[in-house]
Write a protein that holds these residues in place. Sequence first.
Motif, PDB file in Angstrom:
ATOM      1  N   SER A 235       0.830  -1.211   0.000  1.00 48.92           N
ATOM      2  CA  SER A 235       0.000   0.000   0.000  1.00 48.92           C
ATOM      3  C   SER A 235       0.864   1.260   0.000  1.00 48.92           C
ATOM      4  CB  SER A 235      -0.927   0.002   1.216  1.00 48.92           C
ATOM      5  OG  SER A 235      -1.770  -1.122   1.218  1.00 48.92           O
ATOM      6  N   LEU A 236       1.921   1.266   0.808  1.00 47.08           N
ATOM      7  CA  LEU A 236       2.815   2.427   0.831  1.00 47.08           C
ATOM      8  C   LEU A 236       3.500   2.608  -0.513  1.00 47.08           C
ATOM      9  CD1 LEU A 236       4.462   2.031   4.365  1.00 47.08           C
ATOM     10  CD2 LEU A 236       2.677   3.648   3.667  1.00 47.08           C
ATOM     11  N   LEU A 237       3.841   1.510  -1.167  1.00 44.85           N
ATOM     12  CA  LEU A 237       4.463   1.594  -2.481  1.00 44.85           C
ATOM     13  C   LEU A 237       3.516   2.219  -3.500  1.00 44.85           C
ATOM     14  CD1 LEU A 237       6.960   0.857  -4.216  1.00 44.85           C
ATOM     15  CD2 LEU A 237       5.872  -1.351  -4.658  1.00 44.85           C
ATOM     16  N   LEU A 238       2.252   1.845  -3.428  1.00 39.04           N
ATOM     17  CA  LEU A 238       1.266   2.384  -4.362  1.00 39.04           C
ATOM     18  C   LEU A 238       0.883   3.819  -4.028  1.00 39.04           C
ATOM     19  CD1 LEU A 238      -1.063  -0.740  -4.637  1.00 39.04           C
ATOM     20  CD2 LEU A 238       0.315   0.210  -6.482  1.00 39.04           C
ATOM     21  N   MET A 239       0.862   4.155  -2.745  1.00 36.93           N
ATOM     22  CA  MET A 239       0.410   5.475  -2.323  1.00 36.93           C
ATOM     23  C   MET A 239       1.530   6.509  -2.294  1.00 36.93           C
ATOM     24  SD  MET A 239      -2.827   5.474  -1.833  1.00 36.93           S
ATOM     25  CE  MET A 239      -3.049   6.982  -0.884  1.00 36.93           C
ATOM     26  N   ARG A 240       2.765   6.105  -2.536  1.00 37.27           N
ATOM     27  CA  ARG A 240       3.873   7.038  -2.441  1.00 37.27           C
ATOM     28  C   ARG A 240       3.714   8.251  -3.359  1.00 37.27           C
ATOM     29  NH1 ARG A 240      10.340   5.815  -3.606  1.00 37.27           N
ATOM     30  NH2 ARG A 240      11.053   7.937  -3.145  1.00 37.27           N
ATOM     31  N   PRO A 241       3.362   8.087  -4.655  1.00 37.66           N
ATOM     32  CA  PRO A 241       3.171   9.288  -5.488  1.00 37.66           C
ATOM     33  C   PRO A 241       2.081  10.206  -4.954  1.00 37.66           C
ATOM     34  CG  PRO A 241       3.331   7.307  -6.855  1.00 37.66           C
ATOM     35  CD  PRO A 241       3.196   6.846  -5.442  1.00 37.66           C
ATOM     36  N   VAL A 242       1.003   9.625  -4.423  1.00 34.96           N
ATOM     37  CA  VAL A 242      -0.086  10.438  -3.886  1.00 34.96           C
ATOM     38  C   VAL A 242       0.380  11.201  -2.649  1.00 34.96           C
ATOM     39  CG1 VAL A 242      -2.429  10.390  -2.957  1.00 34.96           C
ATOM     40  CG2 VAL A 242      -1.781   8.805  -4.774  1.00 34.96           C
ATOM     41  N   LEU A 243       1.111  10.529  -1.761  1.00 36.34           N
ATOM     42  CA  LEU A 243       1.585  11.175  -0.540  1.00 36.34           C
ATOM     43  C   LEU A 243       2.585  12.283  -0.849  1.00 36.34           C
ATOM     44  CD1 LEU A 243       2.047   8.077   1.805  1.00 36.34           C
ATOM     45  CD2 LEU A 243       0.112   9.659   1.680  1.00 36.34           C
ATOM     46  N   VAL A 244       3.431  12.062  -1.845  1.00 36.24           N
ATOM     47  CA  VAL A 244       4.392  13.093  -2.244  1.00 36.24           C
ATOM     48  C   VAL A 244       3.653  14.329  -2.756  1.00 36.24           C
ATOM     49  CG1 VAL A 244       6.187  13.675  -3.921  1.00 36.24           C
ATOM     50  CG2 VAL A 244       6.279  11.495  -2.702  1.00 36.24           C
TER      51      VAL A 244
ATOM     52  N   LYS B   1      -6.860  17.203  -2.662  1.00 42.11           N
ATOM     53  CA  LYS B   1      -7.135  17.002  -4.090  1.00 42.11           C
ATOM     54  C   LYS B   1      -6.439  15.767  -4.657  1.00 42.11           C
ATOM     55  CE  LYS B   1      -8.209  21.806  -5.213  1.00 42.11           C
ATOM     56  NZ  LYS B   1      -7.792  23.029  -5.943  1.00 42.11           N
ATOM     57  N   PRO B   2      -5.147  15.530  -4.377  1.00 47.56           N
ATOM     58  CA  PRO B   2      -4.521  14.301  -4.888  1.00 47.56           C
ATOM     59  C   PRO B   2      -5.176  13.032  -4.358  1.00 47.56           C
ATOM     60  CG  PRO B   2      -2.841  15.868  -4.191  1.00 47.56           C
ATOM     61  CD  PRO B   2      -4.151  16.403  -3.721  1.00 47.56           C
ATOM     62  N   LEU B   3      -5.592  13.049  -3.083  1.00 50.05           N
ATOM     63  CA  LEU B   3      -6.268  11.886  -2.519  1.00 50.05           C
ATOM     64  C   LEU B   3      -7.614  11.661  -3.192  1.00 50.05           C
ATOM     65  CD1 LEU B   3      -6.340   9.618  -0.437  1.00 50.05           C
ATOM     66  CD2 LEU B   3      -7.308  11.251   1.201  1.00 50.05           C
ATOM     67  N   LYS B   4      -8.353  12.742  -3.427  1.00 51.10           N
ATOM     68  CA  LYS B   4      -9.623  12.619  -4.133  1.00 51.10           C
ATOM     69  C   LYS B   4      -9.419  12.052  -5.531  1.00 51.10           C
ATOM     70  CE  LYS B   4     -12.269  16.380  -1.963  1.00 51.10           C
ATOM     71  NZ  LYS B   4     -12.963  17.663  -2.238  1.00 51.10           N
ATOM     72  N   LYS B   5      -8.401  12.527  -6.208  1.00 52.92           N
ATOM     73  CA  LYS B   5      -8.108  12.045  -7.560  1.00 52.92           C
ATOM     74  C   LYS B   5      -7.824  10.555  -7.553  1.00 52.92           C
ATOM     75  CE  LYS B   5      -4.989  12.937 -11.466  1.00 52.92           C
ATOM     76  NZ  LYS B   5      -3.823  13.737 -11.922  1.00 52.92           N
ATOM     77  N   PHE B   6      -7.099  10.085  -6.532  1.00 50.20           N
ATOM     78  CA  PHE B   6      -6.806   8.655  -6.428  1.00 50.20           C
ATOM     79  C   PHE B   6      -8.073   7.855  -6.155  1.00 50.20           C
ATOM     80  CE2 PHE B   6      -5.967   5.048  -3.617  1.00 50.20           C
ATOM     81  CZ  PHE B   6      -5.120   4.293  -4.407  1.00 50.20           C
ATOM     82  N   LEU B   7      -8.905   8.315  -5.234  1.00 50.17           N
ATOM     83  CA  LEU B   7     -10.117   7.577  -4.883  1.00 50.17           C
ATOM     84  C   LEU B   7     -11.099   7.518  -6.039  1.00 50.17           C
ATOM     85  CD1 LEU B   7     -10.754   8.919  -1.253  1.00 50.17           C
ATOM     86  CD2 LEU B   7      -9.560   6.843  -1.940  1.00 50.17           C
ATOM     87  N   ILE B   8     -11.216   8.614  -6.791  1.00 46.82           N
ATOM     88  CA  ILE B   8     -12.176   8.671  -7.896  1.00 46.82           C
ATOM     89  C   ILE B   8     -11.847   7.639  -8.962  1.00 46.82           C
ATOM     90  CG2 ILE B   8     -12.944  10.130  -9.814  1.00 46.82           C
ATOM     91  CD1 ILE B   8     -12.764  12.514  -7.877  1.00 46.82           C
TER      92      ILE B   8
END
Length: 240
Positions: free
Chosen positions: A93-102, A128-135
């Motif tokens: 999960s951290l590997l996948l979420m790293r671009p979003v967290l950055v 906004k980046p988190l919303k973009k990922f969830l959408i």
Amino acid sequence: MKACLIGMLAVPLSAAPSGSAGAFPGGLKSGEALTVPLQILVMMTALTVLPALLVSVTPFLRITVVLHFLRQALGTQTIPSNQVVVGLALFLSLLLMRPVLVEVYQTGWLPLEQGQVTRAEAWENGSKPLKKFLIRFVREKDIALLLEITKTPPPRSASELDLGVLAPAYVLSELKTGFQIGAVLFLPFLIIDIVIASVTLSIGMVQLPPVMVSAPFKILLFVLVDGWNLVVGSLMRSFS
């Protein structure tokens, strides 16, 4: 993610003069910082909510559901252990979420740290980046259900959805996807169970449970096809 949440909720006391009354509850102006006890309370609350956010609005949810179904299909019960399953899901999960967290850090926390935006603006920009990922992974049917439950009018675009609606809709969508993948994983192992049960009953081996006979064959099949590589690779590609 933890640093972003803490930083967005707590700022140094030197950010504003003390003793001023204003528009915020408790007599705080929009530019004044929280008191130290209130900052500690907010940070502790954020740390309490953080595990729930981690397991619900990240790929952690889908990965853990699929790995649980895989373990049940293999019939190994507690192997791999819960700690191993959770650890693997956490690292993936951290590997996948790293671009979003950055992106959250660069658009939300960093401008706040430099004093360029307010806490409200930092939260808006950082979400906004988190919303973009969830959408990307949420289903329209689940969004419509949550909008109906909350009696919220449909927004003009998906980017205008509130996180209060988007997060539970994402959880529902991920649960459905995880169960679909789990059902597909079950099929080959179920066939092996049926074949072994039919053979043992036909030759009169009623004293030995068919599950004990089929378990080595299922594990052998899983190892021969390099199952962990296939499952993890398919999971990671499903988020790309």
